[in-house]
Design a protein around this motif. Sequence first.
Motif, PDB file in Angstrom:
ATOM      1  N   SER A  73       0.806  -1.223   0.000  1.00  0.00           N
ATOM      2  CA  SER A  73       0.000   0.000   0.000  1.00  0.00           C
ATOM      3  C   SER A  73       0.841   1.275   0.000  1.00  0.00           C
ATOM      4  N   ARG A  74       2.119   1.199   0.401  1.00  0.00           N
ATOM      5  CA  ARG A  74       2.952   2.406   0.364  1.00  0.00           C
ATOM      6  C   ARG A  74       3.178   2.867  -1.072  1.00  0.00           C
ATOM      7  N   HIS A  75       3.169   1.926  -2.007  1.00  0.00           N
ATOM      8  CA  HIS A  75       3.422   2.258  -3.401  1.00  0.00           C
ATOM      9  C   HIS A  75       2.180   2.156  -4.268  1.00  0.00           C
ATOM     10  N   VAL A  76       1.196   1.399  -3.814  1.00  0.00           N
ATOM     11  CA  VAL A  76      -0.020   1.210  -4.589  1.00  0.00           C
ATOM     12  C   VAL A  76      -1.210   1.518  -3.686  1.00  0.00           C
ATOM     13  N   PRO A  77      -1.738   2.751  -3.739  1.00  0.00           N
ATOM     14  CA  PRO A  77      -2.874   3.114  -2.882  1.00  0.00           C
ATOM     15  C   PRO A  77      -4.107   2.307  -3.257  1.00  0.00           C
ATOM     16  N   PRO A  78      -5.109   2.277  -2.361  1.00  0.00           N
ATOM     17  CA  PRO A  78      -6.296   1.431  -2.576  1.00  0.00           C
ATOM     18  C   PRO A  78      -6.971   1.620  -3.918  1.00  0.00           C
ATOM     19  N   HIS A 315      -1.296  23.785  -3.597  1.00  0.00           N
ATOM     20  CA  HIS A 315      -0.774  22.823  -4.556  1.00  0.00           C
ATOM     21  C   HIS A 315      -1.765  21.710  -4.871  1.00  0.00           C
ATOM     22  N   ALA A 316      -3.012  21.856  -4.457  1.00  0.00           N
ATOM     23  CA  ALA A 316      -3.997  20.801  -4.708  1.00  0.00           C
ATOM     24  C   ALA A 316      -4.255  20.603  -6.196  1.00  0.00           C
ATOM     25  N   ASP A 317      -3.988  21.647  -6.992  1.00  0.00           N
ATOM     26  CA  ASP A 317      -4.234  21.532  -8.431  1.00  0.00           C
ATOM     27  C   ASP A 317      -2.959  21.226  -9.209  1.00  0.00           C
ATOM     28  N   CYS A 318      -1.886  20.831  -8.498  1.00  0.00           N
ATOM     29  CA  CYS A 318      -0.597  20.589  -9.142  1.00  0.00           C
ATOM     30  C   CYS A 318      -0.431  19.143  -9.580  1.00  0.00           C
ATOM     31  N   ALA A 319       0.545  18.935 -10.441  1.00  0.00           N
ATOM     32  CA  ALA A 319       1.106  17.614 -10.684  1.00  0.00           C
ATOM     33  C   ALA A 319       2.409  17.567  -9.909  1.00  0.00           C
ATOM     34  N   ALA A 320       2.556  16.582  -9.018  1.00  0.00           N
ATOM     35  CA  ALA A 320       3.695  16.536  -8.105  1.00  0.00           C
ATOM     36  C   ALA A 320       4.703  15.485  -8.536  1.00  0.00           C
ATOM     37  N   ALA A 331       7.179  10.734   3.886  1.00  0.00           N
ATOM     38  CA  ALA A 331       6.632  11.887   4.600  1.00  0.00           C
ATOM     39  C   ALA A 331       5.940  12.852   3.640  1.00  0.00           C
ATOM     40  N   ALA A 332       6.552  13.070   2.464  1.00  0.00           N
ATOM     41  CA  ALA A 332       5.954  13.976   1.489  1.00  0.00           C
ATOM     42  C   ALA A 332       4.643  13.411   0.946  1.00  0.00           C
ATOM     43  N   LEU A 333       4.608  12.113   0.683  1.00  0.00           N
ATOM     44  CA  LEU A 333       3.391  11.506   0.167  1.00  0.00           C
ATOM     45  C   LEU A 333       2.264  11.568   1.189  1.00  0.00           C
ATOM     46  N   ASP A 334       2.615  11.431   2.483  1.00  0.00           N
ATOM     47  CA  ASP A 334       1.598  11.539   3.524  1.00  0.00           C
ATOM     48  C   ASP A 334       0.904  12.897   3.481  1.00  0.00           C
ATOM     49  N   VAL A 335       1.683  13.935   3.132  1.00  0.00           N
ATOM     50  CA  VAL A 335       1.127  15.281   3.068  1.00  0.00           C
ATOM     51  C   VAL A 335       0.336  15.491   1.770  1.00  0.00           C
ATOM     52  N   LEU A 336       0.877  14.995   0.663  1.00  0.00           N
ATOM     53  CA  LEU A 336       0.302  15.302  -0.644  1.00  0.00           C
ATOM     54  C   LEU A 336      -0.903  14.444  -0.990  1.00  0.00           C
ATOM     55  N   ARG A 337      -0.925  13.196  -0.511  1.00  0.00           N
ATOM     56  CA  ARG A 337      -2.059  12.332  -0.818  1.00  0.00           C
ATOM     57  C   ARG A 337      -3.329  12.900  -0.186  1.00  0.00           C
ATOM     58  N   GLY A 338      -4.383  12.829  -0.922  1.00  0.00           N
ATOM     59  CA  GLY A 338      -5.627  13.428  -0.463  1.00  0.00           C
ATOM     60  C   GLY A 338      -5.832  14.804  -1.042  1.00  0.00           C
ATOM     61  N   VAL A 340      -3.359  16.024  -3.920  1.00  0.00           N
ATOM     62  CA  VAL A 340      -2.994  15.793  -5.316  1.00  0.00           C
ATOM     63  C   VAL A 340      -3.592  14.465  -5.768  1.00  0.00           C
ATOM     64  N   PRO A 341      -4.368  14.442  -6.851  1.00  0.00           N
ATOM     65  CA  PRO A 341      -4.944  13.177  -7.330  1.00  0.00           C
ATOM     66  C   PRO A 341      -3.853  12.149  -7.616  1.00  0.00           C
ATOM     67  N   PRO A 342      -4.099  10.868  -7.340  1.00  0.00           N
ATOM     68  CA  PRO A 342      -3.070   9.827  -7.525  1.00  0.00           C
ATOM     69  C   PRO A 342      -2.438   9.830  -8.902  1.00  0.00           C
ATOM     70  N   LYS A 343      -3.218  10.075  -9.952  1.00  0.00           N
ATOM     71  CA  LYS A 343      -2.644  10.015 -11.297  1.00  0.00           C
ATOM     72  C   LYS A 343      -1.689  11.166 -11.587  1.00  0.00           C
ATOM     73  N   HIS A 344      -1.711  12.189 -10.715  1.00  0.00           N
ATOM     74  CA  HIS A 344      -0.798  13.316 -10.875  1.00  0.00           C
ATOM     75  C   HIS A 344       0.289  13.329  -9.800  1.00  0.00           C
ATOM     76  N   LEU A 345       0.455  12.229  -9.104  1.00  0.00           N
ATOM     77  CA  LEU A 345       1.449  12.135  -8.042  1.00  0.00           C
ATOM     78  C   LEU A 345       2.487  11.095  -8.458  1.00  0.00           C
ATOM     79  N   HIS A 346       3.706  11.552  -8.745  1.00  0.00           N
ATOM     80  CA  HIS A 346       4.760  10.694  -9.284  1.00  0.00           C
ATOM     81  C   HIS A 346       5.971  10.750  -8.348  1.00  0.00           C
ATOM     82  N   CYS A 347       6.567   9.590  -8.058  1.00  0.00           N
ATOM     83  CA  CYS A 347       7.703   9.597  -7.150  1.00  0.00           C
ATOM     84  C   CYS A 347       8.779   8.618  -7.606  1.00  0.00           C
TER      85      CYS A 347
END
Length: 364
Positions: A73-78, A315-320, A331-338, A340-347
């Motif tokens: 789940s750390r890499h693949v959200p529900p 930054h809610a409308d950003c691609a991260a 730590a960054a994903l904990d802040v950004l998830r919810g 930034v939409p998952p399809k726009h969140l790249h790490c």
Amino acid sequence: MIGFSFTRRKSAPRGTLHVLGSDRSVPIEAGETLLSAAVRGDVPFPQMCNVGECGSCKCRLVKGHIRLKRDISRHVPPEELSAGFLLACQSVAESDEVAVEVPGMRRGRSADLAPVRVDASIARVTPLAPTVLALEVGLAAEVRYVAGQYAQLTVPGVPGLGEPRCYSFAEAPDRASPRRALFHIRHVPGGAFTEWLFAADRTGARLRFSGPHGTFRYHEADRPLLCVAGGTGLSPIKAILEQAISDGLARDVTLVVGARTQQDLYALDAVASIGERWRGRFAFVPVLSQEPEGSSWTGRKGHVTDYLREVAVDHADCAAYVCGPPGMIDAALDVLRGGVPPKHLHCDRFLDRGSVALAAAAPA
């Protein structure tokens, strides 16, 4: 039909793995992971740690049933798990036929971007900071890659350096010089490769190069960019931004870079050059976590997540794009998830071999 299971069987059936876009089908041995089968079958599957820690081997199940060896789940959200996404290194076939789709792998994909293995040598080593070197490598053949990808390096004939180390390309592809590659290498205390590299002038040393690998890259989206880098996580983000300039991209961008102290900040001239050439608003936010009190630093202190929490709503409308060590990524994903939409969140998770060993030893 597709399906997931977390239950264990005494043995998984033998079967066949189809990797869409590669035109290859490979046999799966009993109990073997999808990634192991792909690698054994010489399918150019993105991979790095093989223990479910880096997320490089994320793909989508389009046919068959698999068993997950551990929580991913750390890499693949529900929502992605529901859509069939998985980590190939943690997936064991539970059906005779399994088919997966790998992001970025398509039929007709240019042969220029297929991974190659070539001889290489160190052309130049340039200090960038007390613990960071720029490593320029000369290649025996032309290599094409996409900004954001990485290569694997080994040192033939040197004990302990026969296992590949993964480093991101630190600049946008240069079509005029396809036989060279640049990497930013951070000294890891006790790390066999970096101890060797930093100990002496290694100019001329022979290397073995494999690449390109990975799916971290720019994804077209009509959104401002939020780029977050920790340490040498700056290297692939720098390459992506340089490529975006060449492609004429016009977006507002915020580049947040985390470091311990002022002397750990590097490539500031390159960042300034990107800012001068960028089409749109360009904001550079360095954040120092261990800068001594009373120093000349007048910028932000703390962690990059402190900044992200402060301006999260902006930054809610950003691609991260987030790149760096595992702790910072999580730590960054904990802040950004919810936000930034998952399809726009790249790490892109940077792991040293010690981190991989700890992950491998952790209970499933």
